[in-house]
Design a protein around this motif. Structure first.
Motif, PDB file in Angstrom:
ATOM      1  N   LEU A   1       0.814  -1.208   0.000  1.00 18.57           N
ATOM      2  CA  LEU A   1       0.000   0.000   0.000  1.00 18.57           C
ATOM      3  C   LEU A   1       0.854   1.267   0.000  1.00 18.57           C
ATOM      4  O   LEU A   1       0.385   2.344   0.372  1.00 18.57           O
ATOM      5  N   ARG A   2       2.103   1.128  -0.402  1.00 21.07           N
ATOM      6  CA  ARG A   2       3.066   2.234  -0.500  1.00 21.07           C
ATOM      7  C   ARG A   2       3.205   2.981   0.822  1.00 21.07           C
ATOM      8  O   ARG A   2       3.248   4.210   0.890  1.00 21.07           O
ATOM      9  N   GLN A   3       3.312   2.214   1.886  1.00 18.24           N
ATOM     10  CA  GLN A   3       3.625   2.774   3.187  1.00 18.24           C
ATOM     11  C   GLN A   3       4.967   2.216   3.647  1.00 18.24           C
ATOM     12  O   GLN A   3       5.598   1.414   2.956  1.00 18.24           O
ATOM     13  N   ALA A   4       5.427   2.649   4.802  1.00 18.52           N
ATOM     14  CA  ALA A   4       6.808   2.369   5.198  1.00 18.52           C
ATOM     15  C   ALA A   4       7.078   0.885   5.414  1.00 18.52           C
ATOM     16  O   ALA A   4       8.145   0.380   5.068  1.00 18.52           O
ATOM     17  N   GLY A   5       6.140   0.176   6.010  1.00 13.47           N
ATOM     18  CA  GLY A   5       6.404  -1.220   6.338  1.00 13.47           C
ATOM     19  C   GLY A   5       7.439  -1.397   7.431  1.00 13.47           C
ATOM     20  O   GLY A   5       8.125  -2.421   7.502  1.00 13.47           O
ATOM     21  N   ASP A   6       7.546  -0.405   8.310  1.00 14.53           N
ATOM     22  CA  ASP A   6       8.535  -0.464   9.389  1.00 14.53           C
ATOM     23  C   ASP A   6       8.168  -1.542  10.405  1.00 14.53           C
ATOM     24  O   ASP A   6       7.011  -1.969  10.496  1.00 14.53           O
ATOM     25  N   PRO A   7       9.149  -1.967  11.206  1.00 12.99           N
ATOM     26  CA  PRO A   7       8.816  -2.877  12.315  1.00 12.99           C
ATOM     27  C   PRO A   7       7.762  -2.252  13.214  1.00 12.99           C
ATOM     28  O   PRO A   7       7.659  -1.029  13.336  1.00 12.99           O
ATOM     29  N   VAL A   8       6.972  -3.093  13.842  1.00 12.52           N
ATOM     30  CA  VAL A   8       5.895  -2.610  14.697  1.00 12.52           C
ATOM     31  C   VAL A   8       6.465  -1.712  15.799  1.00 12.52           C
ATOM     32  O   VAL A   8       7.544  -1.968  16.336  1.00 12.52           O
ATOM     33  N   THR A   9       5.759  -0.638  16.083  1.00 11.76           N
ATOM     34  CA  THR A   9       6.223   0.348  17.052  1.00 11.76           C
ATOM     35  C   THR A   9       6.094  -0.191  18.480  1.00 11.76           C
ATOM     36  O   THR A   9       5.102  -0.826  18.828  1.00 11.76           O
ATOM     37  N   THR A  10       7.108   0.072  19.278  1.00 10.67           N
ATOM     38  CA  THR A  10       7.054  -0.275  20.698  1.00 10.67           C
ATOM     39  C   THR A  10       7.057   0.994  21.539  1.00 10.67           C
ATOM     40  O   THR A  10       7.425   2.074  21.060  1.00 10.67           O
ATOM     41  N   THR A  11       6.635   0.851  22.778  1.00 16.15           N
ATOM     42  CA  THR A  11       6.644   1.961  23.712  1.00 16.15           C
ATOM     43  C   THR A  11       7.215   1.479  25.043  1.00 16.15           C
ATOM     44  O   THR A  11       7.296   0.277  25.296  1.00 16.15           O
ATOM     45  N   THR A  12       7.605   2.405  25.890  1.00 20.28           N
ATOM     46  CA  THR A  12       8.253   2.050  27.150  1.00 20.28           C
ATOM     47  C   THR A  12       7.218   1.863  28.258  1.00 20.28           C
ATOM     48  O   THR A  12       6.269   2.633  28.380  1.00 20.28           O
ATOM     49  N   ALA A  13       7.419   0.811  29.051  1.00 17.09           N
ATOM     50  CA  ALA A  13       6.592   0.563  30.234  1.00 17.09           C
ATOM     51  C   ALA A  13       7.501   0.046  31.345  1.00 17.09           C
ATOM     52  O   ALA A  13       8.665  -0.303  31.111  1.00 17.09           O
ATOM     53  N   ARG A  14       6.961  -0.014  32.546  1.00 20.05           N
ATOM     54  CA  ARG A  14       7.710  -0.557  33.684  1.00 20.05           C
ATOM     55  C   ARG A  14       7.120  -1.904  34.095  1.00 20.05           C
ATOM     56  O   ARG A  14       5.905  -2.098  34.073  1.00 20.05           O
ATOM     57  N   LEU A  15       7.993  -2.813  34.444  1.00 22.12           N
ATOM     58  CA  LEU A  15       7.558  -4.145  34.846  1.00 22.12           C
ATOM     59  C   LEU A  15       6.783  -4.098  36.162  1.00 22.12           C
ATOM     60  O   LEU A  15       7.199  -3.421  37.113  1.00 22.12           O
ATOM     61  N   ALA A  16       5.687  -4.869  36.202  1.00 22.75           N
ATOM     62  CA  ALA A  16       4.926  -4.991  37.439  1.00 22.75           C
ATOM     63  C   ALA A  16       5.509  -6.068  38.341  1.00 22.75           C
ATOM     64  O   ALA A  16       5.290  -6.053  39.557  1.00 22.75           O
ATOM     65  N   VAL A  17       6.264  -7.012  37.760  1.00 24.41           N
ATOM     66  CA  VAL A  17       6.830  -8.140  38.504  1.00 24.41           C
ATOM     67  C   VAL A  17       8.242  -8.402  38.000  1.00 24.41           C
ATOM     68  O   VAL A  17       8.650  -7.901  36.945  1.00 24.41           O
ATOM     69  N   ASP A  18       8.995  -9.200  38.747  1.00 26.90           N
ATOM     70  CA  ASP A  18      10.315  -9.638  38.289  1.00 26.90           C
ATOM     71  C   ASP A  18      10.147 -10.596  37.110  1.00 26.90           C
ATOM     72  O   ASP A  18       9.167 -11.348  37.027  1.00 26.90           O
TER      73      ASP A  18
END
Length: 404
Positions: free
Chosen positions: A314-331
């Motif tokens: 579809l003539r778009q970037a095709g980049d790797p899926v975007t990630t975002t930062t979070a903090r772990l709730a557990v070890d």
């Protein structure tokens, strides 16, 4: 084994943008723009009233109250086709064109009418309650860029620009083939050694959500000739996705069927969990992506590899899926050599920050865990053990069509 990033790069490099087609603006929401349209008119075409009231010359009302003579009216769809003289006013309604010479509107709440005499109870400034010609757009404007996914807002604007047809990229046509004697369709009798097929239905839903046209083939039993015939039909599409049967066991027949039809195998294993047995093959313009049969593995691999391939079509970037930062709730324990996509729940803490909690069970056959999840916690290969509160990367399902 190939890394996830390398597998992604090889897959997206194999696809080109699909040709454009013309469709009605009424059908264009959700489609990807191939050529930006130009506005065919100016909107508004003239200075219009933004309110119900009276069109005036501001210089005639240096102070309030001031009485003016009513000489006509200008409703929406009509007009007062004479120049407004000194001391004159015209009754006007929202959307009505200003008479020649008028430069302001006094709203009806700020007036008092007595026959043909209208007393202005407020002294207006020039341009008050006036929509200037071209305020929205002018003829020749191109407000959209190529590659834009058109929204309802976009098609409304295009329609207002008097554009009846839009050039959009053709939807990717994607065939989906599940293989295996152990599979039955939902609602069919389930034998002692059989399971209900869900992966193909899931992939078809994702393809549709991502702007494609899925064709879900009947399940192909473990018969080499039948699988070859289905592959031949699927190869007529922009992409054939096979589900299961791509490993190296005695009953995994897809690779042999592909080789028999002249497909060259690019790769068939990647260093990820879930989804290790991922296969990619090509022959001329035909492309085949073999996803693992376990339903969770199927959907994770579809997100990581099918979606960017469709974006490239579809003539778009095709980049790797975007990630975002979070903090772990557990070890969490240390990770092995495979990139891990851990099913998890995202919440927000008291300060609004994202917190991720992995589900305690990560079996790739458990759709209930995936349905419970709202994110994937991404663990790089050889990621060390991490304590609760550590920053990690997550894929947020709420930002992805088809998954939330």
């Amino acid at each position: 084994m190939l890394s996830v990033r390398d597998a992604h790069a090889r897959i997206v490099a194999a696809f080109d943008a699909l040709p454009a087609e013309m469709i009605s603006v009424a059908d264009a929401a959700g489609r990807v723009l191939a050529q930006p349209p130009r506005a065919r008119l100016t909107q508004p075409p003239a200075d219009l009233s933004a309110m119900d009231g009276y069109a005036v010359r501001a210089e005639d009302i240096p102070a309030a109250p001031t009485a003016l003579k009513l000489v006509g009216e200008a409703p929406a769809g009509g007009s007062y086709d004479h120049a407004l003289g000194r001391g004159e006013t015209v009754r006007i309604f929202t959307g009505g064109p200003l008479p020649m010479g008028a430069d302001s509107i006094v709203i009806q709440e700020d007036t008092k009418a007595d026959g043909q005499t209208i007393t202005m109870l407020e002294a207006p400034r020039v341009g008050r309650h006036v929509r200037k010609a071209g305020l929205d757009f002018t003829a020749g404007d191109q407000p959209f860029a190529t590659g834009r996914i058109l929204t309802a807002r976009d098609v409304a604007l295009a329609a207002a620009m008097n554009v009846p047809w839009l050039s959009v990229h053709r939807r990717p046509r994607i065939a989906i083939l599940s293989t295996g004697d152990e599979l039955v369709m939902p609602g069919e009798p389930v034998g002692r050694n059989q399971i209900v097929s869900s992966s193909g239905i899931a992939v078809a839903a994702l393809v549709r959500a991502w702007g494609g046209e899925p064709t879900l083939f009947d399940i192909a039993r473990d018969d080499a000739k039948l699988i070859e015939d289905r592959i031949a039909a699927g190869a007529q599409h922009d992409l054939l996705i096979t589900l299961g049967g791509a490993s190296v066991g005695d009953h995994d027949l897809v690779q042999d069927a592909l080789k028999a039809q002249g497909f060259a195998m690019d790769f068939w294993r990647i260093a990820m969990r879930p989804g290790k047995p991922l296969m990619f093959a090509a022959r001329d313009r035909a492309r085949v992506l073999g996803l693992p049969g376990n339903p969770v593995s199927t959907m994770v691999c579809a997100l990581l590899f099918v979606r960017p391939a469709m974006e490239r079509m579809l003539r778009q970037a095709g980049d790797p899926v975007t990630t975002t930062t979070a903090r772990l709730a557990v070890d969490v324990k240390d990770n092995d050599q495979r990139e891990d996509y851990v099913r998890a729940k995202l919440t927000r803490d008291a300060s609004g920050g994202l917190v991720v909690e992995p589900h305690p069970v990560q079996d790739s056959s458990m759709l209930s865990v995936l349905a419970w999840s709202s994110a994937l916690l991404v663990r790089p290969p050889h990621d060390p053990a991490r304590k609760a509160g550590a920053e990690v990367q997550v894929i947020d399902f709420t930002a992805l069509p088809g998954l939330y």
